[in-house]
Scaffold this motif. Structure first.
Motif, PDB file in Angstrom:
ATOM      1  N   GLY A  61       0.815  -1.215   0.000  1.00 24.23           N
ATOM      2  CA  GLY A  61       0.000   0.000   0.000  1.00 24.23           C
ATOM      3  C   GLY A  61       0.847   1.262   0.000  1.00 24.23           C
ATOM      4  O   GLY A  61       2.039   1.238  -0.309  1.00 24.23           O
ATOM      5  N   SER A  62       0.192   2.355   0.386  1.00 23.16           N
ATOM      6  CA  SER A  62       0.840   3.662   0.252  1.00 23.16           C
ATOM      7  C   SER A  62       2.063   3.819   1.149  1.00 23.16           C
ATOM      8  O   SER A  62       2.947   4.614   0.844  1.00 23.16           O
ATOM      9  CB  SER A  62      -0.173   4.771   0.535  1.00 23.16           C
ATOM     10  N   GLY A  68       1.757   7.738   0.158  1.00 24.48           N
ATOM     11  CA  GLY A  68       0.993   7.851   1.392  1.00 24.48           C
ATOM     12  C   GLY A  68       1.211   9.177   2.077  1.00 24.48           C
ATOM     13  O   GLY A  68       2.138   9.917   1.776  1.00 24.48           O
ATOM     14  N   ASP A  73      -2.848   4.477   6.794  1.00 25.96           N
ATOM     15  CA  ASP A  73      -2.712   3.223   7.535  1.00 25.96           C
ATOM     16  C   ASP A  73      -1.555   2.415   6.943  1.00 25.96           C
ATOM     17  O   ASP A  73      -0.984   2.800   5.931  1.00 25.96           O
ATOM     18  CB  ASP A  73      -4.016   2.415   7.451  1.00 25.96           C
ATOM     19  N   ASP A  75      -0.712  -1.121   5.318  1.00 20.90           N
ATOM     20  CA  ASP A  75      -1.286  -2.347   4.765  1.00 20.90           C
ATOM     21  C   ASP A  75      -0.236  -3.446   4.847  1.00 20.90           C
ATOM     22  O   ASP A  75       0.926  -3.236   4.520  1.00 20.90           O
ATOM     23  CB  ASP A  75      -1.708  -2.104   3.317  1.00 20.90           C
ATOM     24  N   VAL A 143      -1.081 -10.203  -4.859  1.00 16.43           N
ATOM     25  CA  VAL A 143      -1.131  -9.217  -5.942  1.00 16.43           C
ATOM     26  C   VAL A 143      -0.834  -7.817  -5.405  1.00 16.43           C
ATOM     27  O   VAL A 143      -0.277  -6.968  -6.094  1.00 16.43           O
ATOM     28  CB  VAL A 143      -2.484  -9.270  -6.695  1.00 16.43           C
ATOM     29  N   GLY A 144      -1.161  -7.599  -4.127  1.00 14.77           N
ATOM     30  CA  GLY A 144      -0.888  -6.312  -3.486  1.00 14.77           C
ATOM     31  C   GLY A 144       0.602  -6.007  -3.407  1.00 14.77           C
ATOM     32  O   GLY A 144       1.012  -4.845  -3.428  1.00 14.77           O
ATOM     33  N   ASN A 147       1.468  -5.060  -7.144  1.00 13.63           N
ATOM     34  CA  ASN A 147       1.006  -3.752  -7.614  1.00 13.63           C
ATOM     35  C   ASN A 147       1.578  -2.600  -6.780  1.00 13.63           C
ATOM     36  O   ASN A 147       1.692  -1.487  -7.264  1.00 13.63           O
ATOM     37  CB  ASN A 147      -0.524  -3.699  -7.771  1.00 13.63           C
ATOM     38  N   LEU A 151       3.174   0.634  -8.438  1.00 15.86           N
ATOM     39  CA  LEU A 151       2.818   2.002  -8.048  1.00 15.86           C
ATOM     40  C   LEU A 151       4.056   2.782  -7.604  1.00 15.86           C
ATOM     41  O   LEU A 151       4.210   3.960  -7.914  1.00 15.86           O
ATOM     42  CB  LEU A 151       1.790   1.977  -6.912  1.00 15.86           C
ATOM     43  N   TYR A 188      -6.763   3.057  -3.914  1.00 17.65           N
ATOM     44  CA  TYR A 188      -6.081   2.347  -4.996  1.00 17.65           C
ATOM     45  C   TYR A 188      -6.724   2.668  -6.350  1.00 17.65           C
ATOM     46  O   TYR A 188      -6.041   2.907  -7.334  1.00 17.65           O
ATOM     47  CB  TYR A 188      -6.134   0.846  -4.695  1.00 17.65           C
ATOM     48  N   ARG A 300     -15.229  -2.230  -8.335  1.00 24.65           N
ATOM     49  CA  ARG A 300     -16.528  -2.930  -8.266  1.00 24.65           C
ATOM     50  C   ARG A 300     -17.349  -2.505  -7.054  1.00 24.65           C
ATOM     51  O   ARG A 300     -18.553  -2.741  -7.008  1.00 24.65           O
ATOM     52  CB  ARG A 300     -16.334  -4.444  -8.310  1.00 24.65           C
TER      53      ARG A 300
HETATM   54  P1  ATP Z   1      -4.204   5.188   1.655  1.00 26.15           P
HETATM   55  O1  ATP Z   1      -2.992   6.059   1.699  1.00 26.15           O
HETATM   56  O2  ATP Z   1      -5.476   5.953   1.583  1.00 26.15           O
HETATM   57  O3  ATP Z   1      -4.185   4.116   2.697  1.00 26.15           O
HETATM   58  P2  ATP Z   1      -3.402   3.183  -0.317  1.00 26.15           P
HETATM   59  O4  ATP Z   1      -2.557   3.658  -1.482  1.00 26.15           O
HETATM   60  O5  ATP Z   1      -2.732   2.418   0.754  1.00 26.15           O
HETATM   61  O6  ATP Z   1      -4.158   4.457   0.231  1.00 26.15           O
HETATM   62  P3  ATP Z   1      -5.585   1.296  -0.396  1.00 26.15           P
HETATM   63  O7  ATP Z   1      -6.843   1.465  -1.178  1.00 26.15           O
HETATM   64  O8  ATP Z   1      -5.615   1.389   1.092  1.00 26.15           O
HETATM   65  O9  ATP Z   1      -4.548   2.349  -0.984  1.00 26.15           O
HETATM   66  O10 ATP Z   1      -4.968  -0.078  -0.846  1.00 26.15           O
HETATM   67  C1  ATP Z   1      -3.772  -0.547  -0.266  1.00 26.15           C
HETATM   68  C2  ATP Z   1      -3.084  -1.524  -1.191  1.00 26.15           C
HETATM   69  O11 ATP Z   1      -3.877  -2.699  -1.314  1.00 26.15           O
HETATM   70  C3  ATP Z   1      -2.912  -1.015  -2.631  1.00 26.15           C
HETATM   71  O12 ATP Z   1      -1.715  -0.286  -2.802  1.00 26.15           O
HETATM   72  C4  ATP Z   1      -2.868  -2.303  -3.385  1.00 26.15           C
HETATM   73  O13 ATP Z   1      -1.574  -2.848  -3.279  1.00 26.15           O
HETATM   74  C5  ATP Z   1      -3.821  -3.203  -2.615  1.00 26.15           C
HETATM   75  N1  ATP Z   1      -5.190  -3.197  -3.172  1.00 26.15           N
HETATM   76  C6  ATP Z   1      -6.230  -2.445  -2.775  1.00 26.15           C
HETATM   77  N2  ATP Z   1      -7.335  -2.727  -3.479  1.00 26.15           N
HETATM   78  C7  ATP Z   1      -6.990  -3.680  -4.361  1.00 26.15           C
HETATM   79  C8  ATP Z   1      -7.684  -4.413  -5.386  1.00 26.15           C
HETATM   80  N3  ATP Z   1      -8.975  -4.201  -5.647  1.00 26.15           N
HETATM   81  N4  ATP Z   1      -6.999  -5.337  -6.084  1.00 26.15           N
HETATM   82  C9  ATP Z   1      -5.696  -5.575  -5.826  1.00 26.15           C
HETATM   83  N5  ATP Z   1      -4.979  -4.933  -4.890  1.00 26.15           N
HETATM   84  C10 ATP Z   1      -5.613  -4.002  -4.157  1.00 26.15           C
END
Ligand code: ATP
Ligand code: MG
Length: 338
Positions: A61-62, A68, A73, A75, A143-144, A147, A151, A188, A300
């Motif tokens: 995540g961020s 971020g 938070d 992740d 996958v997180g 990706n 990112l 995301y 979705r």
């Molecule tokens: P924030 O700073 O608001 O916490 P964030 O960039 O961490 O934003 P989130 O939406 O919290 O974004 O998602 C955290 C991570 O989880 C993303 O960077 C991605 O790696 C993974 N993720 C979130 N949603 C999906 C999804 N639908 N499919 C695959 N991976 C996802």
């Protein structure tokens, strides 16, 4: 002219852009924030490994992508291989329960407000005592990890990416359209929407990194092989010298009048909008944003007409936009209605 712009200041000559730089400098995650998250991650990993020796815990995540802010938070993705012997339950469940059990058994547990969120990808949400730092832990949703690396690579491809994304997140949060659990956009999804816009400008600010460097983003690469730090992908040399403010306004305008929600799918993987075909993934969906590796729809959660209308109306209402000093302290962007 001679050279390419090389500092953020070169893209921030106007008022809105200057304010975006200020917002960015005030709010972006600091090294100490990341250290705190990392400390908690390694402590948790140690605990979990005493039960599942082959388990590994990854920050995603961020926190890791560089997109971020200080209040984001953390992740976490727990990677488990194989199953737990002697258990009839899934390893995911066992891991969730174990983290919790271990912590409760301690005299001074360090986790609090532990809750299990039963979503498509179940999440264990908890806080670290004292710091109040919030964690979202999933199991084996690897996958997180992929990706997040993608990112992060985009975040470093052009100086303007991070401040624009931060401003868009603040804007969306302020307008209450940044909460997938309430039927609006996840962070995301918003990030992918910004990247798509920057890829599809007449003079693009970003390329498709997956197309340009397929070997770095091979979807079947071993998780252990995915680099943790910023990788040696050279910065993209864009001919587009637009300011931060112009790009932010352009982003809002693109989604209020150019992008066709009913017929197009956002594909950061392809670096362009794809036509919506009849596959189940896109059929009857208000917003279609392709996951760059799994190719499913990350938007979705937006499944109510009313929420979709609200989101569209926020995009349509924002120009001209003014970021006031007040708004900065409140950590949000306020539309200028005057
Ligand atoms: P924030 O700073 O608001 O916490 P964030 O960039 O961490 O934003 P989130 O939406 O919290 O974004 O998602 C955290 C991570 O989880 C993303 O960077 C991605 O790696 C993974 N993720 C979130 N949603 C999906 C999804 N639908 N499919 C695959 N991976 C996802
Ligand atoms: Mg997050």
């Amino acid at each position: 002219t001679s050279g390419s712009a090389s500092t953020l200041q070169d893209y921030a000559k106007d008022k809105l852009s200057k304010q975006m730089v200020e917002l960015f400098e005030e709010c972006q995650q600091q090294a100490c924030d990341l250290t705190r998250k990392e400390t908690c991650r390694s402590r948790l990993q140690r605990d979990i490994q005493s039960v599942f020796p082959v388990a590994r815990l990854y920050l995603t995540g961020s926190s890791m992508s560089g997109l971020g802010c200080r209040s984001s938070d953390a992740d976490l993705c727990l990677v488990l291989r194989g199953s737990v012997s002697g258990s009839s339950r899934s390893p995911e469940w066992e891991a969730f329960l174990e983290v919790r059990r271990r912590d409760c058994n301690r005299k001074h547990g360090y986790l609090e407000k532990i809750q299990l969120i039963r979503a498509k990808v179940p999440i264990l949400r908890f806080r670290e005592k004292g710091s109040g730092l919030e964690f979202d832990l999933n199991v084996n949703n690897t996958v997180g990890i992929r990706n997040t690396f993608l990112l992060r690579s985009y975040a470093y491809a052009d100086l303007r990416v991070k401040p624009i994304i931060l401003a868009v997140k603040k804007w969306a949060r302020h307008h209450q359209i940044n909460d997938a659990s309430k039927g609006t956009l996840s962070s995301y999804t918003l990030v992918l929407m910004v990247l798509h816009y920057l890829q599809t400008l007449g003079e693009p600010v970003l390329p498709s990194l997956q197309k340009d460097y397929p070997e770095c983003f091979n979807p079947s690469m071993e998780i252990d092989m995915i680099p943790e730090g910023p990788r040696h992908i050279p910065p993209y040399k864009s001919q587009n010298k637009s300011s931060l403010g112009d790009l932010l306004q352009g982003f809002l305008k693109y989604y209020s009048s150019t992008f066709r929600w009913d017929t197009q799918v956002i594909s950061v993987r392809e670096g362009k909008a794809l036509p919506k075909n009849k596959s189940a993934e896109w059929r009857n969906k208000y917003i279609c944003v392709e996951e760059p590796f799994e190719r499913n729809n990350v938007a979705r959660a937006v499944h109510e007409q009313m929420k979709f209308n609200t989101i569209k109306s926020k995009f349509a209402a924002v120009t001209p936009l003014l970021l006031t000093r007040d708004a900065l302290t409140n950590q949000c962007l306020i539309p200028d209605l005057g």
